[in-house]
Design an enzyme around this catalytic site. Sequence first.
Site, PDB file in Angstrom:
ATOM      1  CE1 TYR A 322      14.075   9.632  23.679  1.00 56.11           C
ATOM      2  CE2 TYR A 322      16.326  10.187  24.274  1.00 56.11           C
ATOM      3  CZ  TYR A 322      15.222  10.366  23.472  1.00 56.11           C
ATOM      4  OH  TYR A 322      15.277  11.289  22.463  1.00 56.11           O
ATOM      5  CB  CYS A 349      12.642  23.143  40.071  1.00 58.75           C
ATOM      6  SG  CYS A 349      13.792  24.118  41.018  1.00 58.75           S
TER       7      CYS A 349
END
Length: 431
Positions: A322, A349
């Site tokens: 968000y 990653c």
Amino acid sequence: MANLTPFPELSYHDNQLHLDEVSLTKLAELYGTPLYVYSYSALVKAYNDFKDAFKTRDTLICYAVKANGNLSLLRELANLGAGFDIVSMGELQRVLQAGGDPQKIVFSGVGKSIEEINYALKTNIFCFNIESEQELYRINECALNLGKKASISFRVNPDVDPMTHPYISTGLKNSKFGVPFDTAIELYRKAHLLSHVQIKGIDCHIGSQITELEPFIEALERILELILKLNDHGIAISHLDLGGGLGITYKNETIISLNDYAQALLSRLNNFNGQLIFEPGRRIIGNSGLLLTRVEYLKQSPDHNFAIVDAAMNDLVRPSLYDAWHEVVEVKKPAIESNQFFDVVGPVCETGDILASNRSLEAQPKDLLAILSAGAYGSSMGSNYNARPRAPEVLVFQDQHYLISRRESHEELTQRELTDFFNLPPLSKII
Ligand code: LLP
């Protein structure tokens, strides 16, 4: 330097950050990092403040389990008298395991399966918050098969803009949640004719992290309109569930005070004498918890300084998902405000594995940082991405600390995959 005002349980003693009276450095040594730490006092205060704001009325606070479903936290809340808002069988099982009272459980969610409905019926929960016409018929049929009568509300979508992040706005016309306002009367009338449901209440939940009072008032007024119309149809409503959604301070938001919230709602409820239900999650646990992490490396790119820490988006996904702001604080108090700015990032990653961007921090490898306001939708949204074990959780009270969930082990992570197939030779060898 970070503003600690919204976190009264946090303070520096001897230049070391403490939650209640417990040193975070000590907790990191004892339990390792990343580590979730919650303050019992903050949790109790948040719950009691909510409860007290509505003490003039018959009110049930149904804590939204999704915000943080740790068994010990649920048990403490149950002991304070809380009810629970659940959205799955798993959450229901947690609440029961923690000693929650089934008669204080409301069941929300758009996709309740037959298995979940049957389980909730057998458990005798207080109320189903129904979110579609098909769900109404499904619940009626399940109740019929079990020889029970299901207590129900409809979650009505009042089409109000909560003025929050679009991913956590739930009361708009085109949202997947709730039943459309204009069809609500019709649905109640249909429900009224069914043999195995009993109409109890009406419900709405318009979104989360709401910092304006207006949308709550607008939603309430629309719902009250419906209650009057339902009365005209001879349908009585004995409880009004106004959902959750009250925001907290993450950065510098001015939040709605519980007194203003209560005053605004109660002053409009003169014609409704039934029970009030609320489903707060974030407001109860959000600012009661933090995520403690250790700096692994510092790294520079032409435009950025990175502080690579041992917590990651699998521990706290809100910033990645968000773009949420969480305050980051040095556990060892810096002598002066740092003029170095860092992106605080995790080892996962993904470029999006960012916990905080562009923060002025005094950070060296091995230093500890506290990521604040992480009590709600932190641990509960955690995952095992990159085969990372879930972080342990600790509850502090005064100068005591209690482990309330262990760090996941490699064995726990892989156990489900040790199937019969895995014990056979690889397919490539036998075909
Ligand atoms: N009741 C219902 C039906 C809900 O869907 C929710 C939250 C609540 C109550 C509790 O809302 P609260 O008081 O905590 O605002 N993962 C997002 C928040 C998602 C909220 C989903 N529903 C975040 O991290 O901001």
